[in-house]
Scaffold this active site. Structure first.
Site, short mmCIF file in Angstrom:
data_model
loop_
_atom_site.label_atom_id
_atom_site.label_comp_id
_atom_site.label_asym_id
_atom_site.label_seq_id
_atom_site.Cartn_x
_atom_site.Cartn_y
_atom_site.Cartn_z
N ASP A 106 0.72 -1.20 0.02
CA ASP A 106 0.01 0.03 0.03
C ASP A 106 0.85 1.29 0.08
OD1 ASP A 106 -2.16 1.59 0.15
OD2 ASP A 106 -2.71 1.08 2.13
N ASP A 338 -1.82 5.83 -5.61
CA ASP A 338 -2.22 4.90 -4.65
C ASP A 338 -2.53 3.41 -4.89
OD1 ASP A 338 -2.94 3.47 -2.11
OD2 ASP A 338 -4.95 4.24 -2.15
#
Length: 457
Positions: A106, A338
């Site tokens: 992440d 992201d």
């Protein structure tokens, strides 16, 4: 800190971690200008994504849904990533204290955490439930079985996600190994209280964003975690740089798209790209690349900015234009890169104009809250202009299976969805839909990102 920053960071819950409050530390950010792409060497450690799994329900409900994978590669610093949860989460294999886990990769958060053995599971409302409800992939990290684990006393790990998922518990130091890169005494969260809607594969997460987004607090009472007692620390890759585990201060991610069939039907999809440390991920690219500064966030307005009075949280980059058909739109807000968000979230006007150019047009479904499209629709080409270079998105990333109707027919949504009005303090995201088409090389030390267009695959 200011309420403007708090408001922005609360909105960022769509991406992942959100604390009750943040401690603001001033940084000198780079000037908002692009430059020729940095010359990127081959990676020292290349790790294939182990697979891609279905995204946590929390992020599904937020319209972030698909992630990646990893596959073993010859270079020791490159790690393969896998996809799970119907290609909603990108996972990689890591070892903590000699114990093996599958962890979410992440770039939209900063903490490395793994559920502790014996954890207590809760639902989102805070009611105790059985451990299997949290759907972790293992029974958790056994601190007593690690020869290298050291507790970090009198502090706590405490993180809450925007949909209500939360994790809290002790903090420790241990050896974390991913591929051939091993970091000593890395600070990690080992939560004992978990409200997690897992995929049955991952047992935690590795965050690669900036230190100010970390979630350790100088209190053992999670209810007292606040800006005044936050203790920012060095995320995993920053620690690797400090410990000279890599020669170059950047990591590189290449996320492969899963097939339409895998996205619709497969709970686990192995070998979907790489995360590489110290060099560029080993996938074919074309001669189109640029290096741009990461934008910080203004302490007064909460909006992304390239000014000297800003804080770094996410990999936020300035976009000069979105292009599709004969339309070119110059956005106001800057998006975040992201890996933890499946879709692109763009401004209302961009999303509506783009959706109208599908043939047949994509239509906003009020009940679903998304733009729905014919699974066989013709997709207009979409380009994202960053640093003077336009990076194109493959049409296969713009139509995504999202479930079935009562008759068993697949329902498809567009890969680019509405993130709200085009205002400077709104939050927009270039998620996996965009990242499938570039190699993104992140330099958290110099606050730069290099984007390289991938060859067709």
């Amino acid at each position: 800190m200011t309420m403007g920053v708090l408001a922005v960071l609360a909105a960022l819950s769509l991406l992942g971690a959100v604390h009750a409050e943040y401690h603001i530390v001033r940084h000198a950010s780079l000037a908002p200008r692009s430059r020729d792409a940095a010359v990127l060497p081959a990676a020292e450690f290349t790790v294939p994504f182990s697979g891609k799994a279905p995204r946590r329900k929390s992020k599904k409900s937020a319209l972030a849904a698909l992630r990646g994978k990893s596959r073993a590669h010859g270079a020791s610093d490159t790690v393969v990533v896998d996809g799970s949860a119907f290609d909603e989460e990108y996972l990689t294999n890591a070892t903590i204290g000699g114990q093996h886990f599958s962890l979410i990769v992440d770039t939209g958060s900063s903490d490395t955490w793994v559920a502790q053995k014996g954890f207590n599971c809760f639902d989102i409302e805070g009611n105790p439930v059985s451990q299997d409800t949290c759907a972790f992939g293992t029974t958790g990290f056994n601190t007593a079985a690690s020869k290298t684990f050291q507790p970090f006393p009198n502090v706590s790990f405490n993180i809450t996600y925007g949909d209500g998922e939360f994790l809290s518990g002790p903090v420790g130091l241990d050896t974390v190994t991913i591929g051939g890169m091993s970091v000593d005494r890395q600070e990690i969260g080992i939560p004992t209280l978990t409200a997690w809607e897992g995929d049955g594969i991952n047992t935690g997460l590795i965050g690669f964003a900036f230190p100010d987004l970390t979630s350790v607090f100088n209190t053992t009472d999670p209810t007292k975690a606040s800006a005044s007692n936050q203790i920012p620390y060095s995320p995993l890759f920053n620690s690797a740089v400090k410990q000279k585990k890599v020669k170059n201060p950047f990591f590189s991610i290449a996320l492969d798209r899963g097939s339409f069939d895998a996205q619709a039907n497969a709970p686990f999809d192995p070998n979907l790209g790489f995360i590489a440390f110290g060099g560029i991920a080993p996938v074919p690219v074309v001669d189109k690349a640029v290096t741009v500064p990461v934008e910080g966030y203004s302490l007064t307005t909460g909006a992304p900015t390239g000014g000297p009075d800003s804080d770094f949280f996410f990999y936020t980059v300035a976009v000069e234009a979105y292009t599709f058909g004969n339309v070119s739109v110059r956005p106001v807000g800057s998006p975040i890169l992201d890996t933890g968000t499946t879709l692109n979230f763009m401004s209302t006007d961009v999303t509506a104009a783009f959706s109208a150019q599908f043939n047949p047009p994509a239509v906003f479904d009020e009940d679903f809250g998304l733009f729905v499209v014919d699974c066989n629709a013709k997709v207009p080409q979409f380009g994202v202009k960053i640093g003077g270079k336009t990076f194109t998105i493959d049409a296969r990333d713009q139509i995504i299976p999202a479930g079935t109707d009562d008759e068993g027919n697949i329902i498809c949504i567009t890969g680019t969805q509405d993130g709200g009005p085009d205002e400077a303090d709104n939050i927009f995201i270039l998620g996996d839909v965009f990242l499938h088409n570039v190699v993104a090389t992140f330099n958290p030390i110099d606050a730069e990102v290099t984007l390289t267009q991938r060859a067709k695959y």
